[in-house]
Design a protein around this motif. Sequence first.
Motif, PDB file in Angstrom:
ATOM      1  N   LEU A   1       0.807  -1.355  -0.094  1.00  0.00           N
ATOM      2  CA  LEU A   1      -0.134   0.160   0.003  1.00  0.00           C
ATOM      3  C   LEU A   1       0.754   1.107   0.304  1.00  0.00           C
ATOM      4  CD1 LEU A   1      -2.724   1.431   0.575  1.00  0.00           C
ATOM      5  CD2 LEU A   1      -2.181   1.169   2.804  1.00  0.00           C
ATOM      6  N   PHE A   2       1.874   1.319   1.006  1.00  0.00           N
ATOM      7  CA  PHE A   2       2.649   2.703   1.035  1.00  0.00           C
ATOM      8  C   PHE A   2       3.457   2.666  -0.199  1.00  0.00           C
ATOM      9  CE2 PHE A   2       6.536   4.565   2.036  1.00  0.00           C
ATOM     10  CZ  PHE A   2       6.308   5.649   2.421  1.00  0.00           C
ATOM     11  N   SER A   3       4.188   1.621  -0.643  1.00  0.00           N
ATOM     12  CA  SER A   3       4.931   1.829  -2.116  1.00  0.00           C
ATOM     13  C   SER A   3       4.112   2.026  -3.243  1.00  0.00           C
ATOM     14  CB  SER A   3       5.618   0.160  -2.169  1.00  0.00           C
ATOM     15  OG  SER A   3       6.404   0.023  -1.193  1.00  0.00           O
TER      16      SER A   3
ATOM     17  N   ARG B   1       4.995   5.796  -5.110  1.00  0.00           N
ATOM     18  CA  ARG B   1       5.335   5.607  -6.595  1.00  0.00           C
ATOM     19  C   ARG B   1       4.616   6.935  -7.357  1.00  0.00           C
ATOM     20  NH1 ARG B   1       4.690  -0.215  -6.042  1.00  0.00           N
ATOM     21  NH2 ARG B   1       6.692  -1.003  -5.915  1.00  0.00           N
ATOM     22  N   SER B   2       3.883   7.704  -6.524  1.00  0.00           N
ATOM     23  CA  SER B   2       3.136   8.685  -7.219  1.00  0.00           C
ATOM     24  C   SER B   2       4.100   9.956  -7.413  1.00  0.00           C
ATOM     25  CB  SER B   2       1.939   9.108  -6.589  1.00  0.00           C
ATOM     26  OG  SER B   2       2.541   9.740  -5.110  1.00  0.00           O
ATOM     27  N   ASP B   3       5.246   9.729  -6.776  1.00  0.00           N
ATOM     28  CA  ASP B   3       6.550  10.620  -6.576  1.00  0.00           C
ATOM     29  C   ASP B   3       6.013  11.853  -5.547  1.00  0.00           C
ATOM     30  OD1 ASP B   3       8.333   9.246  -8.260  1.00  0.00           O
ATOM     31  OD2 ASP B   3       7.626  10.109  -9.678  1.00  0.00           O
ATOM     32  N   LYS B   4       4.914  11.852  -4.964  1.00  0.00           N
ATOM     33  CA  LYS B   4       4.271  12.759  -4.066  1.00  0.00           C
ATOM     34  C   LYS B   4       4.820  12.342  -2.577  1.00  0.00           C
ATOM     35  CE  LYS B   4       1.544  14.618  -7.280  1.00  0.00           C
ATOM     36  NZ  LYS B   4       1.982  15.725  -7.876  1.00  0.00           N
TER      37      LYS B   4
ATOM     38  N   VAL C   1      11.384   1.435  -3.942  1.00  0.00           N
ATOM     39  CA  VAL C   1      10.940   2.658  -3.336  1.00  0.00           C
ATOM     40  C   VAL C   1      11.707   3.179  -2.161  1.00  0.00           C
ATOM     41  CG1 VAL C   1       9.088   3.960  -2.109  1.00  0.00           C
ATOM     42  CG2 VAL C   1       8.504   2.533  -3.987  1.00  0.00           C
ATOM     43  N   PHE C   2      12.705   4.076  -2.205  1.00  0.00           N
ATOM     44  CA  PHE C   2      13.365   4.486  -0.871  1.00  0.00           C
ATOM     45  C   PHE C   2      12.545   5.146  -0.037  1.00  0.00           C
ATOM     46  CE2 PHE C   2      15.976   7.505   1.407  1.00  0.00           C
ATOM     47  CZ  PHE C   2      16.941   6.670   1.969  1.00  0.00           C
TER      48      PHE C   2
ATOM     49  N   SER D   1      11.827   0.190   0.574  1.00  0.00           N
ATOM     50  CA  SER D   1      10.495  -0.042   1.425  1.00  0.00           C
ATOM     51  C   SER D   1      10.311  -1.529   1.764  1.00  0.00           C
ATOM     52  CB  SER D   1       9.433   0.725   0.924  1.00  0.00           C
ATOM     53  OG  SER D   1       9.077  -0.042  -0.417  1.00  0.00           O
ATOM     54  N   GLY D   2      10.743  -2.515   0.941  1.00  0.00           N
ATOM     55  CA  GLY D   2      10.792  -3.587   1.099  1.00  0.00           C
ATOM     56  C   GLY D   2      11.458  -4.306   2.423  1.00  0.00           C
ATOM     57  N   ALA D   3      12.805  -3.583   2.458  1.00  0.00           N
ATOM     58  CA  ALA D   3      13.873  -4.083   3.396  1.00  0.00           C
ATOM     59  C   ALA D   3      13.214  -3.308   4.978  1.00  0.00           C
ATOM     60  CB  ALA D   3      15.055  -3.505   3.196  1.00  0.00           C
ATOM     61  N   LEU D   4      12.458  -1.922   4.713  1.00  0.00           N
ATOM     62  CA  LEU D   4      12.103  -1.150   5.946  1.00  0.00           C
ATOM     63  C   LEU D   4      10.914  -1.983   6.684  1.00  0.00           C
ATOM     64  CD1 LEU D   4      13.897   0.948   5.157  1.00  0.00           C
ATOM     65  CD2 LEU D   4      12.017   2.572   5.728  1.00  0.00           C
ATOM     66  N   PHE D   5       9.946  -2.597   5.557  1.00  0.00           N
ATOM     67  CA  PHE D   5       8.919  -3.160   6.350  1.00  0.00           C
ATOM     68  C   PHE D   5       9.250  -4.703   6.700  1.00  0.00           C
ATOM     69  CE2 PHE D   5       6.292   0.211   4.695  1.00  0.00           C
ATOM     70  CZ  PHE D   5       5.443   0.485   5.207  1.00  0.00           C
ATOM     71  N   ALA D   6      10.219  -5.327   6.178  1.00  0.00           N
ATOM     72  CA  ALA D   6      10.772  -6.507   6.698  1.00  0.00           C
ATOM     73  C   ALA D   6      11.423  -6.467   8.088  1.00  0.00           C
ATOM     74  CB  ALA D   6      11.628  -7.209   5.424  1.00  0.00           C
TER      75      ALA D   6
END
Length: 202
Positions: free
Chosen positions: A59-61, A65-68, A120-121, A167-172
Amino acid sequence: MFSGAQISLYPMTDDFVDVITSALNALDPYRAQLRIETDDISTLLVGPPEVLFPAMRDLFSAAARSDKHCVLSATISRGCPGEPNDAICNSSHFDGPVVPFLERQTAALTAVQNATDMGVFSVAQLSLYVLGQGNHMDEICGCIDFLKQSGTFEKSKHFATKLSGDSGALFATVEQAFCRFGPPQGHVTIDLTVSANSPSAR
């Protein structure tokens, strides 16, 4: 066991409705495995952590990705004595006795290393609370040791730890903190804020 999260997504843009509604499509693969309730303040996601955290990640990623500039605020909890057990929350994460810190930390680090790359950073801050336990600081310190080795650690802050990375590593990382520290059947909560595309970083 009862586990879930109250989440709120904040895109910092005039077209925030479009960003949110588009991002909600990312929850579709998880809807059969979660109970989802939404009101005008937040959305409740109830389910096992192995579903809950990928759903929040996706959801967050999708929104980011909207770049907002997007922020996700979440209060995540498991084992609250005031909540009834819910079969939808059944998870092998919470089976068996507490294992030694080194074994838990090693398993947590492996999970983060194998995390999905979302492209996504993001940055995040989290606070872990192990409730109703006399040795709560041992569990918190063990978690902090894991965070410092996770590859996502940025710095310690007052009342929180700051992370950064994909974001993958962060949520993990947050999932492992939630599942592996504190007794398996104990009450554990996390306060989490995740941000992407902040103009402050520029």
